[in-house]
Structures are given as structure tokens and as C-alpha cells.
Design an enzyme around this catalytic site. Sequence first.
Site, PDB file in Angstrom:
ATOM      1  N   PRO A  94       0.920  -1.210  -0.041  1.00 40.66           N
ATOM      2  CA  PRO A  94      -0.068  -0.048   0.012  1.00 40.66           C
ATOM      3  C   PRO A  94       0.694   1.264  -0.015  1.00 40.66           C
ATOM      4  CG  PRO A  94      -0.703  -1.349   1.708  1.00 40.66           C
ATOM      5  CD  PRO A  94       0.674  -1.844   1.365  1.00 40.66           C
ATOM      6  N   GLU A 121       4.356  -9.483   8.355  1.00 41.23           N
ATOM      7  CA  GLU A 121       4.239  -7.865   8.785  1.00 41.23           C
ATOM      8  C   GLU A 121       4.954  -7.349   7.473  1.00 41.23           C
ATOM      9  OE1 GLU A 121       2.489  -6.607  11.220  1.00 41.23           O
ATOM     10  OE2 GLU A 121       1.788  -8.437  11.492  1.00 41.23           O
ATOM     11  N   ASP A 174     -12.749  -0.941 -22.969  1.00 38.83           N
ATOM     12  CA  ASP A 174     -13.135  -0.874 -21.725  1.00 38.83           C
ATOM     13  C   ASP A 174     -13.091   0.343 -20.768  1.00 38.83           C
ATOM     14  OD1 ASP A 174     -13.915  -3.478 -21.033  1.00 38.83           O
ATOM     15  OD2 ASP A 174     -11.830  -4.186 -21.504  1.00 38.83           O
TER      16      ASP A 174
HETATM   17  C1  9WO Z   1       2.153  -3.090   4.322  1.00 35.56           C
HETATM   18  C2  9WO Z   1       1.839  -1.887   4.561  1.00 35.56           C
HETATM   19  C3  9WO Z   1       0.900  -1.137   5.064  1.00 35.56           C
HETATM   20  C4  9WO Z   1       1.015   0.243   5.125  1.00 35.56           C
HETATM   21  C5  9WO Z   1       2.201   0.905   4.703  1.00 35.56           C
HETATM   22  C6  9WO Z   1       3.256   0.100   3.914  1.00 35.56           C
HETATM   23  C7  9WO Z   1       3.034  -1.266   3.925  1.00 35.56           C
HETATM   24  N1  9WO Z   1       3.785  -2.075   3.152  1.00 35.56           N
HETATM   25  C8  9WO Z   1       3.190  -3.429   3.414  1.00 35.56           C
HETATM   26  C9  9WO Z   1       3.924  -4.592   3.078  1.00 35.56           C
HETATM   27  O1  9WO Z   1       4.864  -4.524   2.214  1.00 35.56           O
HETATM   28  N2  9WO Z   1       3.079  -5.867   3.164  1.00 35.56           N
HETATM   29  C10 9WO Z   1       3.576  -7.087   2.736  1.00 35.56           C
HETATM   30  C11 9WO Z   1       2.674  -7.571   1.728  1.00 35.56           C
HETATM   31  C12 9WO Z   1       3.442  -7.887   3.752  1.00 35.56           C
HETATM   32  C13 9WO Z   1       2.008  -8.078   4.271  1.00 35.56           C
HETATM   33  C14 9WO Z   1       0.918  -8.265   3.058  1.00 35.56           C
HETATM   34  N3  9WO Z   1       1.268  -7.291   2.222  1.00 35.56           N
HETATM   35  C15 9WO Z   1       0.428  -6.598   1.720  1.00 35.56           C
HETATM   36  C16 9WO Z   1       0.318  -5.976   0.298  1.00 35.56           C
HETATM   37  N4  9WO Z   1      -0.744  -6.094   2.204  1.00 35.56           N
HETATM   38  N5  9WO Z   1      -1.378  -5.383   1.425  1.00 35.56           N
HETATM   39  C17 9WO Z   1      -0.886  -5.202   0.369  1.00 35.56           C
HETATM   40  C18 9WO Z   1      -1.253  -4.645  -0.681  1.00 35.56           C
HETATM   41  C19 9WO Z   1      -0.574  -4.447  -1.854  1.00 35.56           C
HETATM   42  C20 9WO Z   1      -1.085  -3.730  -2.863  1.00 35.56           C
HETATM   43  N6  9WO Z   1      -2.241  -2.930  -2.670  1.00 35.56           N
HETATM   44  C21 9WO Z   1      -2.875  -2.980  -1.509  1.00 35.56           C
HETATM   45  C22 9WO Z   1      -2.465  -3.529  -0.751  1.00 35.56           C
END
Ligand code: 9WO
Length: 259
Positions: A94, A121, A174
Site C-alpha cells: 500500500p 508484517e 473498456d
Molecule cells: C504493508 C503496508 C501497510 C502500510 C504501509 C506500507 C506497507 N507495506 C506493506 C507490505 O509490504 N506488506 C507486505 C505485503 C506484507 C504483508 C502483506 N502485504 C500486503 C500487500 N498487504 N497489502 C498489500 C497491498 C498491496 C497492494 N495494494 C494493496 C495492498
Amino acid sequence: MLRFDVLTLFAGYFEPLRTQGICRRAFDSGVVQLHTWNPRDYASGAHRSVDDRPYGGGPGMVMLAEPLLGALHAARAARAAAGAATAPVLLFSPAGRVLRQPEVRELAESSGAVLVCGRYEGVDQRFIDLHVDDEVSLGDFVLSGGEIPAMALIDAVARLQPGVLGDELSAQQDSFSDGLLDCPHYTRPPRFQERDVPETLMSGDHARIARWRRDRMLELSWRRRPELVLELERERRLDRDDLRLLDTLRANGSRGGEA
Ligand code: 9WO
């Protein structure tokens, strides 16, 4: 040819992409290739750990850099052996730049990418700093891993490959193909729960139908995503009829809300 190398602890997520729907055609015909690399296969120690506790304390676990790097090296070597061009390394988070259709189109014309799917995490920041070219977000929400965003990206580029969509025109038509939201669609029956299909669509007048659809795209975009319309206006990508409708929409003061 488009090749994706996915670093993931959960390769099983990607199987449905190969076996279902539109993406399946892209894989069957070989225009898109997908290879998965499990960091666990490159982990050291008796336990083959892929995660450990965060320095500084706190909840959860952090993905180890070393197994990810092992998987990345294996992916790079396999790409080179297959004669695939070097590709950017993307991580889904994110905190990244939000993916939009122009970037999807660019990727669709490239030789692919290495996709890193984080879990737990997150990923040790040093791996990101040293080996990730771009962080990609799908929006402001949190998932349990990067696999679903990776699948979404692969789907978005696969459907743009020639011959993948049954009807070549539908990829162009689209939402976002023209920088606007798509118009509403209708099919049989002509009346459903007291609601009729818009008369214009039944008229057989193709020019009028095209104009109706364009007007609905502009109207919907203006209400829900005014910045999309303003961007086209700035770029002078609206024709005279578009601008006339836009005048009306502005006069009605319906921008931004759903009123
Ligand atoms: C999570 C996160 C939250 C707030 C700000 C930065 C952040 N980085 C991550 C991250 O790299 N998380 C890893 C991938 C491990 C936990 C699960 N991950 C993840 C990716 N959760 N949500 C996403 C994601 C990716 C793209 N768009 C929306 C959500």
C-alpha cells in the site's frame, strides 16, 4: 513474449490464473508465461526459515532478505537462460504508487516483470532498498500478502495481449481505455422489473448510439471521478460534443456528488 517470475511462499494462488477464464487462454497460447519461485527453497538452516522476529520488537514476523535474494537470483538466471530481457522487480504494498491503466499498457508491451509477494508484517527493508525497482499499490487497503495484487496485475496485462480477448475491440472499449469510466451495458430482456432498456440503444442508429455511450461515459466519470474528465480536458482530448456536454454537466453543478 511476456514473462512473469513471481517470488511467493504460496504458488498455489496462481494456479487458477493458468486454468480459468481469459488468462488461461493467454497461458495456453504461450503469449504469457508465469514462473514461481519459493523463497523457502533458498532458505538456509535446519528449519529453512523464511521469516524472523522484527528488530526493535513488536508483533508479527518479517520476511528474511536472504531467501528472497536467493529466489530473485534463481529467477534472474532462468530469465537469462530463456533469453528473456531484464525485467523490473516490483513489490506489492500500500506504500507504492497506485497502479493505473497507462502503466498496465506499458507493462503489457514489455518483456514482463519479477513480482515480489510479501507476507507476514512485511519484507526486510534492505531487500527493498537494494533489489526492488518499484512498489506497486492497488489502493488504500491492507491484505495478508502480495499474491492477490500480483494476480490482479498479471490479469490486467494478459487480457491486453493480442488474441487473448475473443473480441479485439473490447480491450480498447473498456473503462479507462480512453481515460474515462465505461458506459452502462444492457442485454435481454428489453424490460426487466418495470425498467426498459434506454430507447437510444434500441434505435439501430449507430451514430446516435455511439454519442449516447460517450455522453454516459462523460456523465458517470464527471459524477464519480471528476479528476479523470479534468485530465482529458487539460490534455485537449475532448471533442466539441464532449465539451458541450461538459458545459451542461457543469451548469447542473453535479460534480463530485451523486446528486
Ligand atoms: C504493508 C503496508 C501497510 C502500510 C504501509 C506500507 C506497507 N507495506 C506493506 C507490505 O509490504 N506488506 C507486505 C505485503 C506484507 C504483508 C502483506 N502485504 C500486503 C500487500 N498487504 N497489502 C498489500 C497491498 C498491496 C497492494 N495494494 C494493496 C495492498
